[in-house]
Design a protein around this motif. Structure first.
Motif, PDB file in Angstrom:
ATOM      1  N   GLY A   1       1.318   8.114  -7.748  1.00 63.04           N
ATOM      2  CA  GLY A   1       2.194   6.968  -7.974  1.00 63.04           C
ATOM      3  C   GLY A   1       1.405   5.680  -7.914  1.00 63.04           C
ATOM      4  O   GLY A   1       0.170   5.696  -7.929  1.00 63.04           O
TER       5      GLY A   1
ATOM      6  N   HIS B   1      -0.023   6.674   0.397  1.00 61.17           N
ATOM      7  CA  HIS B   1       0.474   7.933   0.967  1.00 61.17           C
ATOM      8  C   HIS B   1       1.315   8.722  -0.045  1.00 61.17           C
ATOM      9  O   HIS B   1       1.673   9.860   0.191  1.00 61.17           O
ATOM     10  CB  HIS B   1       1.314   7.645   2.218  1.00 61.17           C
ATOM     11  CG  HIS B   1       2.355   6.603   1.990  1.00 61.17           C
ATOM     12  ND1 HIS B   1       2.083   5.250   2.080  1.00 61.17           N
ATOM     13  CD2 HIS B   1       3.658   6.684   1.653  1.00 61.17           C
ATOM     14  CE1 HIS B   1       3.182   4.561   1.820  1.00 61.17           C
ATOM     15  NE2 HIS B   1       4.161   5.413   1.553  1.00 61.17           N
ATOM     16  N   VAL B   2       1.672   8.075  -1.150  1.00 65.81           N
ATOM     17  CA  VAL B   2       2.511   8.740  -2.158  1.00 65.81           C
ATOM     18  C   VAL B   2       1.609   9.415  -3.188  1.00 65.81           C
ATOM     19  O   VAL B   2       0.685   8.800  -3.693  1.00 65.81           O
ATOM     20  CB  VAL B   2       3.422   7.705  -2.861  1.00 65.81           C
ATOM     21  CG1 VAL B   2       4.182   8.337  -3.995  1.00 65.81           C
ATOM     22  CG2 VAL B   2       4.388   7.101  -1.862  1.00 65.81           C
ATOM     23  N   ALA B   3       1.912  10.664  -3.474  1.00 67.77           N
ATOM     24  CA  ALA B   3       1.088  11.383  -4.463  1.00 67.77           C
ATOM     25  C   ALA B   3       1.409  10.876  -5.867  1.00 67.77           C
ATOM     26  O   ALA B   3       2.569  10.628  -6.198  1.00 67.77           O
ATOM     27  CB  ALA B   3       1.380  12.877  -4.377  1.00 67.77           C
TER      28      ALA B   3
ATOM     29  N   ASP C   1       0.854  -1.190   0.000  1.00 70.15           N
ATOM     30  CA  ASP C   1       0.000   0.000   0.000  1.00 70.15           C
ATOM     31  C   ASP C   1       0.895   1.246   0.000  1.00 70.15           C
ATOM     32  O   ASP C   1       1.565   1.538   0.977  1.00 70.15           O
ATOM     33  CB  ASP C   1      -0.879  -0.025   1.256  1.00 70.15           C
ATOM     34  CG  ASP C   1      -1.829   1.168   1.322  1.00 70.15           C
ATOM     35  OD1 ASP C   1      -1.754   2.058   0.447  1.00 70.15           O
ATOM     36  OD2 ASP C   1      -2.651   1.205   2.259  1.00 70.15           O
ATOM     37  N   TYR C   2       0.899   1.949  -1.125  1.00 64.62           N
ATOM     38  CA  TYR C   2       1.663   3.202  -1.221  1.00 64.62           C
ATOM     39  C   TYR C   2       0.705   4.381  -1.384  1.00 64.62           C
ATOM     40  O   TYR C   2       1.036   5.366  -2.040  1.00 64.62           O
ATOM     41  CB  TYR C   2       2.600   3.168  -2.437  1.00 64.62           C
ATOM     42  CG  TYR C   2       3.761   2.208  -2.344  1.00 64.62           C
ATOM     43  CD1 TYR C   2       4.654   2.260  -1.284  1.00 64.62           C
ATOM     44  CD2 TYR C   2       3.981   1.265  -3.339  1.00 64.62           C
ATOM     45  CE1 TYR C   2       5.732   1.380  -1.215  1.00 64.62           C
ATOM     46  CE2 TYR C   2       5.061   0.385  -3.281  1.00 64.62           C
ATOM     47  CZ  TYR C   2       5.928   0.454  -2.210  1.00 64.62           C
ATOM     48  OH  TYR C   2       7.002  -0.415  -2.145  1.00 64.62           O
TER      49      TYR C   2
END
Lengths: 747, 187
Positions: free
Chosen positions: B49, B45-47, B42-43
């Motif tokens: 991407g 939190h990355v804008a 789970d990424y």
């Protein structure tokens, strides 16, 4: 037309020795695939190239209901004990002092796109990590890094890891002097150094420009160097306060003062001597007590110091100890733009919020350091390329990764701050809050680490979301750090609020928990460690943070720090504030407690594997003998290609490598000159009849002596080269036997 | 043969995708795809991407918001190389249809069939240059014609030379994905 390869494309762009090392590693991969390299030896060789294991690489994964086998195509082939060949792994890219140029960053972005999962991750030791990388992609990955001046050598394994330093060195108001050239030179001095090849565990070094600020975190490093000056006869003399034996993990220990003032010219020999003492006397069998902190504790600092100075006196002089002092400007950074003033406002609220937390003035007037807040240390290749462009436009090649998992631009001319922030915001990296409570640091935890017990990243992500709302000023200044297990890679001991992953059994089920550690201190280079207050179910940790910060905000006295607050109020009362949160309801009542943050599977500790932080204990001799075998293999390949002279040279080199590996055991100061190697080998191994075949006597040793006499002066036919290669193989086999016979080989 | 091909099928709407973490975990558990799947990351939190990634041995499937556009990114990494674009596309569309069928999801996904991004993440063999475009174009056209029909689509090379070779495909009035997948399986 020959097939295009990265090796060919990058020919001439890679340092010869680095290129050669990567070729050797590629050969090791091929030999391991044919089971011609022993599993543990290959594991340590791979670790020392920065190629690390990852969770589930034993081919087992719990899917929330049961453990499933991951059936990889290569079947039983392994890249280390219980480590499937095809299992994705982690590639650690060591960046000394976290320093990165735009070009280097762009290459790392390419690698993330081509070999990883499209994400780059900043670690708590100023490295970059790529995850889900296949081992067979790693040689090309390394070549592409080497072509821009980055080596992954010794990024993992039992060796000297990345050398970290305060990211503000050179621009900070408080430093004694810029430690960058010292840290940089030490990295190259120790890289692959003979004296750092036989450690029982890893060895971490940190530099700091000052004693009081937190940035260098020297206190919990195996070796820490704090810049200091002394005035002698009216002349200011540079040196270092040198500390040794610090460490976190399950037994945190403060580093102890080894030298109050080590003059700059004595820093490298002193470090080398420390490494020798550690290699010689450090624990090798019990991996959990093999870090240098245990040795320092066991011996006592005075005895450790005595042994170190004794070792120092024996060292063979090395011009690299001081050569770098003639060029301390090598790491100097020059601003791209002239100094300027921030234009008069008003500015946007977003910019002002960012400026308050993410900008700090440099020592050099008109310039600032701007921090890019990287959520959980992650960023995409597109963001990375944009960062590289921003650096080119505003600061020049001068960026650093930080131990807080952020990124900083140095030398931003103040007049550019508004534009720089706007450009960061456009790529989703304009968030404020650096170095504040919401800027939570975390190790990889159960996301990718084999040792992770609880989801530190999941928790950190959840806390980030909840703490994104405005906090009271006192609370905002606190720091939270999360580790997925007791190995403490998240550095939770030095946070105001630290969390350490543990598990608890409740009604025959496992429940993820975090041990709460309060009152650590980042100041004074991570000056003191917090106190454990008991375990809290993962899902109640945000509530615990909320209650503790609320109590601190309401009850603090004056400018009291959180650490002082905890000490004044007392552990008992602090614990009482959160006591009820430790209750876990039955699964039937609330199953959410039984899974971790960010992972909906029912929680288990069954996925914990055997960690590779400890590496495999492989001695210098074993590595040397393996290297000699690779040389023989290369000689055979050259022979097949009809390159007789090259094959003969390699065969001779193989024997020299093996002889050196053995002779080094008897003389730690042995150099690399063939004449010296042959002489020492003869004296310590042949004349003593240690290198002696029961039937053939000194026959195999004679192969080396003859090759040495003839080296460079003979043109080889296919037959003579072939004979030499055969002799080299016999010599290397005899070296193995001799080593085993004297009982120094590991089982 | 196409090295390291990546395909992105765009969604009709931009919706939160965190809810697909458990979906992908279930796909692993129930072996929904006939290939080795390893883990879920789970990424979110990355804008802009890859937000939720299903990691496989040969292929990763990412709910990706790169360049601000949500879609399913099919990332071929290793194993038998797709002989043709259509083979990779068939696998990507299959996964997209399975995602559309996740009716229990809080934010259902629906994929467009009229736009496609094709990327080759292999700078050694396919740098983002005119020469690569000219070399790959005939093969791409052939496969896209089989999919959308001759003259029914546009191909545009995008990105800079620093980025992987990338083209965008637009096919106005394309048939729904369920229909396209049938054409892929017979092409």
């Amino acid at each position: 037309m020959s097939e295009s390869t990265w090796k060919r494309v990058l020919e001439g762009k890679i340092r010869e020795d680095w290129g050669r090392e990567i070729d050797v590693f590629e050969t090791q991969i091929e030999l391991r695939k044919k089971s011609k390299v022993e599993e543990k030896l290959f594991a340590e060789a791979r670790l020392r190239r920065g190629v690390y294991g990852q969770r589930y690489d034993n081919g087992q994964r719990h899917d929330g209901e049961k453990t499933q086998t991951l059936t990889f195509p290569t079947g039983d082939l392994t890249k280390g004990p219980s480590t499937a060949w095809d299992a994705p792994g982690m590639m650690r890219i060591k960046l000394p002092m976290g320093r990165v140029s735009s070009q280097q960053l762009e290459v790392m972005c390419e690698l993330a796109e081509e070999y990883s999962d499209q994400i780059l991750h900043v670690t708590t030791r100023q490295d970059i990590q790529l995850h889900f990388v296949h081992i067979e992609d790693t040689p090309n990955l390394m070549r592409r890094l080497a072509a821009v001046g980055i080596t992954t050598r010794e990024a993992c394994g039992n060796s000297v890891r990345n050398i970290t330093a305060c990211p503000l060195v050179g621009v900070c108001n408080d430093e004694s002097f810029d430690v960058s050239p010292y840290a940089n030179a030490m990295m190259f001095f120790l890289l692959g150094h003979d004296d750092v090849q036989s450690f029982g565990r890893k060895f971490k070094i940190a530099f700091s420009g000052c004693k009081t600020n937190p940035c260098g975190l020297v206190n919990f490093h195996d070796l820490g160097c704090i810049a200091a000056t002394r005035t002698v006869n009216g002349e200011v003399k540079r040196g270092f306060e040198v500390y040794v034996g610090g460490g976190l993990g399950s037994v945190p220990q403060n580093a102890q003062l080894l030298e109050e003032f080590c003059p700059e010219e004595e820093l490298f020999p002193l470090t080398q001597a420390v490494c020798r003492v550690f290699a010689r006397l450090g624990e090798k069998d019990n991996r959990s007590r093999a870090r240098i902190k245990f040795l320092v504790k066991k011996l006592g600092i005075e005895e450790f110091k005595r042994l170190t100075l004794e070792e120092r006196a024996k060292l063979r002089p090395d011009e690299r100890w001081t050569n770098f002092l003639d060029n301390l400007a090598i790491t100097e950074e020059k601003p791209l733009k002239p100094p300027s003033k921030l234009p008069a406002g008003p500015h946007s609220a977003e910019f002002e919020a960012w400026r308050r937390t993410n900008v700090q003035p440099q020592r050099q007037e008109g310039y600032s350091v701007a921090t890019v807040t990287m959520p959980l240390g992650d960023f995409t290749p597109d963001q990375g390329r944009a960062i590289a462009d921003i650096a080119r436009r505003y600061t020049g090649d001068s960026m650093r990764a930080t131990v807080d998992q952020n990124w900083i631009f140095r030398w931003v001319s103040d007049g550019d701050l508004v534009k720089l922030h706007a450009e960061l915001a456009a790529i989703g990296l304009g968030e404020p809050g650096s170095d504040r409570i919401g800027d939570v640091t975390s190790c990889p935890g159960t996301d990718t680490c084999k040792l992770g017990i609880s989801s530190s990243r999941g928790l950190a992500g959840e806390l980030r979301k909840r703490l994104a709302v405005e906090q009271p000023a006192a609370v905002d200044k606190l720091h939270i750090k999360c580790s997925g297990c007791f190995n403490s890679c998240g550095q939770h001991h030095v946070a105001d609020l630290g969390f350490l992953g543990v598990s608890r059994a409740v009604n025959n089920r496992r429940v993820p928990h975090f041990q709460l550690v309060v009152g650590g201190q980042l100041q004074n280079n991570g000056g003191s460690y917090g106190l454990a207050l008991g375990a809290i179910p993962s899902k109640r940790v945000p509530d615990a943070v909320s209650r503790l910060t609320k109590a601190y905000n309401e009850r603090r006295q004056g400018e009291e720090t959180f650490k002082a607050f905890v000490e004044r109020v007392g552990k008992k009362e602090i614990k009482a504030l959160i006591e009820d949160l430790s209750h876990v309801p039955p699964y039937e009542q609330d199953p959410s407690y039984y899974s971790d943050w960010g992972d909906p599977r029912e929680y288990t500790i069954g996925d914990i594997g055997v960690g590779e932080c400890a590496g495999e204990v492989v001695s210098f001799v074993q590595f040397g003998l393996q290297k000699s075998e690779l040389e023989v293999f290369e000689a055979q390949v050259l022979l097949d290609e009809g390159k007789n002279d090259d094959a003969a040279t390699r065969a001779y080199r193989a024997m020299l490598e093996a002889a050196r590996a053995l002779a080094k055991e008897k003389n730690a100061n042995l150099g690399e000159e063939p004449e010296e190697i042959v002489r020492e080998f003869k004296q310590h191994w042949v004349e003593t009849k240690l290198f002696w075949d029961p039937f053939a006597g000194a026959k195999f040793a004679q192969y080396l002596f003859k090759a040495h006499e003839e080296a460079g002066g003979k043109t080889h036919s296919k037959e003579s080269a072939h004979q030499l290669v055969e002799e080299a193989q016999l010599f290397v086999d005899a070296a193995h036997q001799a080593h085993t016979r004297i009982g120094t080989a590991l089982p | 043969m196409i090295e390291k091909i990546q395909l992105k099928l765009f969604t009709k709407d931009d919706v939160p995708v965190e809810g697909y973490v458990p979906v992908f975990h279930r796909w692993i558990r129930e072996r929904v795809l006939d290939e080795l799947l390893i883990d879920v990351v789970d990424y979110s939190h990355v804008a802009d991407g890859p937000h939720v990634v299903l990691i496989g041995h040969e292929v990763d499937y990412a709910l990706d918001r790169g360049r601000g556009k949500l879609g399913l990114l099919f990332v071929h990494k290793r194993g038998p190389r797709p002989e043709r674009l259509s083979h990779a596309l068939a696998r990507a569309v299959k996964a997209a249809l399975l995602l559309e069928a996740e009716k229990g999801a809080e934010h259902p996904l629906q994929f467009r069939s009229d736009a496609l991004l094709i990327r080759v993440a292999d700078r050694l063999n396919a740098p983002n240059t005119d020469a690569t475009y000219e070399r790959l174009l005939p093969g791409l056209k052939r496969d896209l014609e089989a999919l959308f029909g001759a003259g029914k689509f546009e191909i545009k090379r995008v990105g800079t030379t620093r980025e992987p070779f990338t083209v965008e495909v637009k096919a106005e009035g394309a048939a729904p994905l369920a229909e396209l997948v049938k054409r892929l399986s017979v092409s």
